[in-house]
Scaffold this motif. Structure first.
Motif, PDB file in Angstrom:
ATOM      1  N   PRO A  73       0.837  -1.216   0.000  1.00 53.33           N
ATOM      2  CA  PRO A  73       0.000   0.000   0.000  1.00 53.33           C
ATOM      3  C   PRO A  73       0.863   1.255   0.000  1.00 53.33           C
ATOM      4  CG  PRO A  73      -0.780  -1.601   1.622  1.00 53.33           C
ATOM      5  CD  PRO A  73       0.526  -2.118   1.126  1.00 53.33           C
ATOM      6  N   ASN A  74       0.295   2.373  -0.403  1.00 50.98           N
ATOM      7  CA  ASN A  74       1.063   3.607  -0.544  1.00 50.98           C
ATOM      8  C   ASN A  74       1.695   4.047   0.759  1.00 50.98           C
ATOM      9  OD1 ASN A  74       0.411   3.768  -3.265  1.00 50.98           O
ATOM     10  ND2 ASN A  74      -1.450   4.963  -2.887  1.00 50.98           N
ATOM     11  N   TRP A 133       5.602   9.758  -2.980  1.00 56.72           N
ATOM     12  CA  TRP A 133       5.217  10.383  -4.232  1.00 56.72           C
ATOM     13  C   TRP A 133       6.001  11.671  -4.492  1.00 56.72           C
ATOM     14  CZ3 TRP A 133       3.746  10.998  -8.876  1.00 56.72           C
ATOM     15  CH2 TRP A 133       3.272  12.213  -9.349  1.00 56.72           C
ATOM     16  N   GLU A 179       2.816   4.744 -11.048  1.00 58.65           N
ATOM     17  CA  GLU A 179       2.464   6.150 -10.858  1.00 58.65           C
ATOM     18  C   GLU A 179       2.216   6.792 -12.218  1.00 58.65           C
ATOM     19  OE1 GLU A 179       1.736   7.764  -8.307  1.00 58.65           O
ATOM     20  OE2 GLU A 179       2.497   6.571  -6.640  1.00 58.65           O
ATOM     21  N   SER A 217      -8.969  -0.538  -0.655  1.00 59.71           N
ATOM     22  CA  SER A 217      -8.981   0.445  -1.744  1.00 59.71           C
ATOM     23  C   SER A 217      -8.186  -0.003  -2.964  1.00 59.71           C
ATOM     24  CB  SER A 217      -8.426   1.778  -1.237  1.00 59.71           C
ATOM     25  OG  SER A 217      -7.089   1.624  -0.777  1.00 59.71           O
ATOM     26  N   ARG A 218      -7.854  -1.273  -3.038  1.00 58.12           N
ATOM     27  CA  ARG A 218      -7.040  -1.753  -4.161  1.00 58.12           C
ATOM     28  C   ARG A 218      -7.788  -1.589  -5.485  1.00 58.12           C
ATOM     29  NH1 ARG A 218      -2.463  -2.133  -6.844  1.00 58.12           N
ATOM     30  NH2 ARG A 218      -2.321  -4.006  -8.141  1.00 58.12           N
ATOM     31  N   ASP A 276     -10.154   0.523  -6.237  1.00 57.30           N
ATOM     32  CA  ASP A 276     -10.249   1.949  -6.579  1.00 57.30           C
ATOM     33  C   ASP A 276      -8.930   2.473  -7.131  1.00 57.30           C
ATOM     34  OD1 ASP A 276     -12.844   1.854  -5.635  1.00 57.30           O
ATOM     35  OD2 ASP A 276     -12.268   2.489  -3.605  1.00 57.30           O
ATOM     36  N   GLU A 277      -7.834   2.020  -6.563  1.00 64.16           N
ATOM     37  CA  GLU A 277      -6.519   2.455  -7.044  1.00 64.16           C
ATOM     38  C   GLU A 277      -6.272   1.986  -8.475  1.00 64.16           C
ATOM     39  OE1 GLU A 277      -1.792   1.712  -5.996  1.00 64.16           O
ATOM     40  OE2 GLU A 277      -3.342   1.182  -4.534  1.00 64.16           O
ATOM     41  N   GLN A 316      -8.382   4.091 -10.900  1.00 67.33           N
ATOM     42  CA  GLN A 316      -7.834   5.442 -11.037  1.00 67.33           C
ATOM     43  C   GLN A 316      -6.591   5.449 -11.913  1.00 67.33           C
ATOM     44  OE1 GLN A 316      -6.909   7.250  -7.282  1.00 67.33           O
ATOM     45  NE2 GLN A 316      -6.052   9.116  -8.203  1.00 67.33           N
ATOM     46  N   ASN A 317      -5.702   4.478 -11.718  1.00 69.53           N
ATOM     47  CA  ASN A 317      -4.475   4.421 -12.525  1.00 69.53           C
ATOM     48  C   ASN A 317      -4.775   4.161 -13.997  1.00 69.53           C
ATOM     49  OD1 ASN A 317      -2.909   4.889 -10.268  1.00 69.53           O
ATOM     50  ND2 ASN A 317      -2.478   2.712  -9.902  1.00 69.53           N
TER      51      ASN A 317
END
Length: 867
Positions: free
Chosen positions: A147-148, A155, A187, A223-224, A226-227, A230-231
């Motif tokens: 996870p981030n 970032w 990213e 939230s995997r 959703d990530e 989004q990517n």
């Protein structure tokens, strides 16, 4: 050269990998090469602005302060990462991907000036090993599955590396050249900054990048999904060429049970219209692929397909059949000794699964299709019990179903074991299969396409005994017909002869296209061939996402995504189109009906046409029969069929001739008319086949004949038989032939009574052997092939423009027969020499004196007589 202007000299210089020799041609060239602007232009024009400084730093004798200034002012890219690698290498710290002296060839003042310029651009530059920009991005890749909040590379730090410090891989040898697209996959917000630095995302990196986006993380978090969504959106927005292909979508679907976050994200992208295809169509095509692969028997595959069918239901009959197969295979395998209770439990479990998935009710056609699958287990009694109890089929319907299944198994090459079980359990199927084979599958020469239609001959295949184990040809993309058929000669047009250079260029392009199709990733990059159809959405495969990521990691770092992916046995075993333990139908037919039966003769011709070596040489590795199992007779008709199709005969046919097999023109020579009409003879009736079996001992004796008496020489006393001459031998041969003279009355041989045995032995020597009959008829066949080749050659040369040279290739059959016929002649002569001595006459049984392979002595050279 002295008259050329400086611009032309600059262009010549830019094309030279090492211009040192060019500068020594003349004083003008030497002075021209000393100019700093010329040197800087050389590096920029030859290596581009991204790699210009990297290559300039490796030419220490050409680099000075002025060249550095000109390179930077002309647009050469200088990143902090390049400066850090140069510092490490110059001060004797190892840089793994640099094996040359590189910056160590630069003098200290010039290198100090280079560091001063870099310091003015980027300020304080970290010089510690492991703190360079490449190490920061590598750390991000290692922790990409975290996870981030758990990643060490944040970032803001990664953004400064790319945006502020102008990171970009500066050499093709740098592993980051292949890893940097992965950084953008993790990213996608870095893509605009990378483009400003000069980086362009290659289309070949597309699937490679998206696989990493959907990779299963080491620690699953909520939230995997959703990530991932989004990517994917961000990357597709920033680069229109970067979109999710059908290839990666199918790989994600194959992990619907193990990588639920990725599968959920994929369904969300489909509902929101981000995908460029319908996910339901991909799922339907993916399920249909399992009909002909071994992986349909896997329990994991069955569970995945059920999930996909539940989310994307389909009314396609093929999809329904695949799902039925998974149900009948997923239940526990029935033991060899089944009881009514075990069968009832199996039927009940299958019925519940079918009703739950909404696949019922089943019909007689469904039962037949399931039984005709290549991967139905040998003990198929549970499926038949399901047909009796649930489908409620009576005895007549069951018999018709069993007959349809048995006859349908004939054209499925790997169903020999199931066919054997059917015939053993239901005796009436044996006669039905034999009659059906003879009546419907006999092939004559008239049934073949005409020899003039080369394309039809090349594409012709027999319906039985198809070789489904041609793994090598399949991997290379070469079909059986393309490898064995007669070469096609294109006759050039008289008005527009083809340019050789253009033809060579087109051939290279064709080879490149073929290479792309072999590559698992090349199929996704076929935009050059599909420009008319728009974008290429990729091909669908059965591999899982994790398997493809592992293959990417196994590839060499700088070669991945550009060549065929590495694979091992476990990756490809599920894609095989035949079961693990199988028996070829042609092998079973020959073993069950006998080598001298009409079904075996029919199967033999089909195997010869399709070049199925496992069926042709089944006697070499019989499953149950002894090693001395008999072979199906080889006939001249088989050679004539191959001559019509232009295919090379199997070496087993020549080996049979060498072993002394009986000569037959066709199967009609050893089969009765009743058998040829498909009538199964009664067990007590003696047919031509049984008579042939009784003569088998005589045929076998031919290979080792019994020596007979002879008075010519001690060597010839070992002889047993000699071939019969059908024409007068040549004078040279006749002069060396030993005569077997009957002794006079005064000779003591008369007293022993040996004159009668000698006469009987001399009569026996005039008999023609089987090998000699084969040689005679094959020589006639070769003569016909040579005649057809000459006519074809004259026709093609007549249509060729004057002055053009066209090489007309021979057919594969012609080349094979021309090679093996002289070998058979040598073997025949060696056998006769061993039996009758070295002075045996050179018998020739071919027709006429104009045979192509006659032995002729070398003509003596003419001598000029001086006066």
């Amino acid at each position: 050269m002295d008259r050329l202007c400086d611009e032309i000299l600059q262009l010549i210089l830019n094309e030279l990998p090492n211009p040192a020799a060019f500068t020594l041609i003349s004083k003008r060239h030497y002075e021209f090469a000393q100019d700093s602007y010329v040197r800087a232009s050389y590096f920029l024009a030859r290596y581009g602005r991204i790699q210009a400084l990297y290559w300039a730093l490796g030419r220490g004798k050409l680099l000075n302060e002025k060249v550095i200034d000109i390179l930077l002012s002309s647009g050469a890219h200088l990143s902090r990462y390049l400066v850090q690698c140069a510092m490490h290498h110059y001060f004797r710290t190892q840089v793994p991907f640099i094996k040359t002296r590189w910056v160590r060839t630069i003098s200290l003042p010039v290198f100090s000036y280079f560091l001063c310029v870099a310091a003015r651009m980027y300020g304080d530059i970290p010089a510690t090993k492991g703190e360079d920009d490449g190490s920061i991005l590598t750390l991000l890749l290692k922790q990409s599955r975290f996870p981030n909040e758990y990643r060490a590379a944040k970032w803001e730090q990664v953004k400064d590396v790319v945006e502020k410090y102008k990171f970009i891989p500066f050499s093709d040898r740098d592993p980051m050249m292949a890893q940097f697209p992965l950084v953008l996959a993790i990213e996608p917000r870095l893509l605009p900054y990378a483009r400003l630095n000069g980086f362009n995302m290659d289309r070949k990196d597309r699937n490679f990048v998206f696989r990493r986006m959907f990779e299963k993380p080491a620690i699953m978090f909520e939230s995997r999904a959703d990530e991932i969504v989004q990517n994917v959106r961000e990357l597709s927005r920033l680069d229109p060429d970067m979109f999710l292909s059908r290839t990666v979508a199918a790989e994600i679907c194959m992990e619907a049970k193990t990588n639920e976050a990725a599968y959920t994200a994929l369904k969300r992208l489909d509902k929101e219209g981000v995908l460029r295809f319908e996910l339901s169509a991909v799922v339907q095509e993916l399920i249909k692929m399992f009909l002909n692969t071994r992986s349909v028997t896997s329990g994991y595959t069955a569970s995945v397909l059920r999930v996909l069918h539940k989310d994307f239901p389909s009314e396609d009959p093929t999809v329904r059949l695949v799902l039925l197969l998974t149900i009948f295979h997923s239940e526990p395998t029935l033991p060899s000794t089944t009881t009514p209770a075990i069968l009832a439990g199996y039927v009940e479990a299958c019925h519940e699964e079918i009703e739950e998935m909404g696949l019922g009710p089943l019909t007689r056609k469904d039962i037949t299709d399931v039984l005709l699958s290549k991967f139905v287990p040998e003990r198929f009694g549970g499926i038949l019990e399901y047909a009796r109890s649930v489908v409620e089929m009576d005895k007549g319907e069951m018999d018709r179903t069993l007959t349809d299944v048995a006859l349908g198994c004939l054209e499925i090459g790997c169903k020999g074991k199931m066919l054997k079980r059917l015939v053993e359990a239901y005796e009436f199927l044996g006669d039905a299969v034999a009659a059906h084979l003879v009546k419907n599958y006999r092939i004559s020469i008239d049934d073949l396409p005409p020899a003039e239609d080369e394309r039809a001959c090349r594409e012709y295949t027999a319906p039985l005994c198809a070789d489904f184990m041609m793994r090598g040809r399949g991997l290379m993309g070469i079909t059986l017909d393309e490898q064995t058929a007669r070469p096609v000669v294109q006759i050039p047009e008289p008005a527009t002869p083809q340019n050789a250079e253009d033809a060579e260029h087109d051939g290279e392009n064709a080879v490149e296209d073929d290479g792309e199709s072999e590559d698992g990733e090349g199929r996704d990059d076929a935009e050059h061939g599909d420009e008319a159809d728009g974008e290429d959405l990729g091909a669908i495969g059965q591999d899982t996402l994790s398997a493809m990521i592992r293959k990417d990691e196994m590839m060499p770092t700088r070669r991945r995504r550009h060549y065929e992916l590495y694979s091992n046995y476990h990756d490809s075993i599920g894609k095989l189109p035949y079961p693990a333990d199988h028996t070829q139908v042609g092998t079973w037919i020959q073993n069950h009906y006998g080598h001298l039966s009409a079904p075996a003769a029919v199967v033999r011709i089909h195997a010869v046409i399709n070049q199925n070596f496992s069926v042709l040489h089944h006697h070499l590795y019989p499953p149950e029969a002894p090693v001395t199992a008999h072979r199906v007779p080889t006939t001249l008709k088989q050679f004539r069929i191959l001559a019509r199709l232009g295919r090379s005969p199997s070496m087993g046919l020549y080996d049979d001739i060498e072993a002394g097999t009986e000569f037959y023109f066709s199967e009609e020579d050893y089969l009765s008319p009743e058998e040829l009409r498909g009538v199964v003879p009664p067990s007590g009736k003696k047919t031509r086949r049984t008579r042939a079996k009784s003569e088998q001992a005589i045929i076998k004796c031919e290979a080792s004949p019994t020596p007979g008496p002879s008075t010519a020489s001690p060597l010839s006393s070992r002889a047993a038989e000699a071939p019969q001459s059908k024409k007068r031998p040549r004078r040279s041969v006749a002069s060396t032939v030993k005569s077997y003279v009957v002794p006079d009355s005064d000779d003591e041989d008369i007293a022993d009574g040996r004159d009668d045995s000698l006469q009987r032995y001399a009569k026996k020597r005039r008999a023609e052997t089987n090998m000699q009959r084969w040689i005679k008829h094959l020589a006639i066949l070769l003569k016909e092939e040579q005649k057809k080749y000459n006519e074809r050659k004259r026709r093609i040369h007549a249509a060729t423009p004057p002055g053009a040279k066209v090489k007309v290739p021979k057919s594969e059959f012609h080349k094979s027969l021309a090679l093996n016929l002289p070998r058979l002649r040598r073997i025949d002569r060696a056998k006769r020499e061993k039996l009758y001595g070295a002075d045996v006459p050179d018998e020739d049984f071919s027709e006429g004196d104009e045979d192509e392979y006659q032995y002729r002595t070398t003509r003596a050279k003419r001598r000029k007589v001086e006066d």
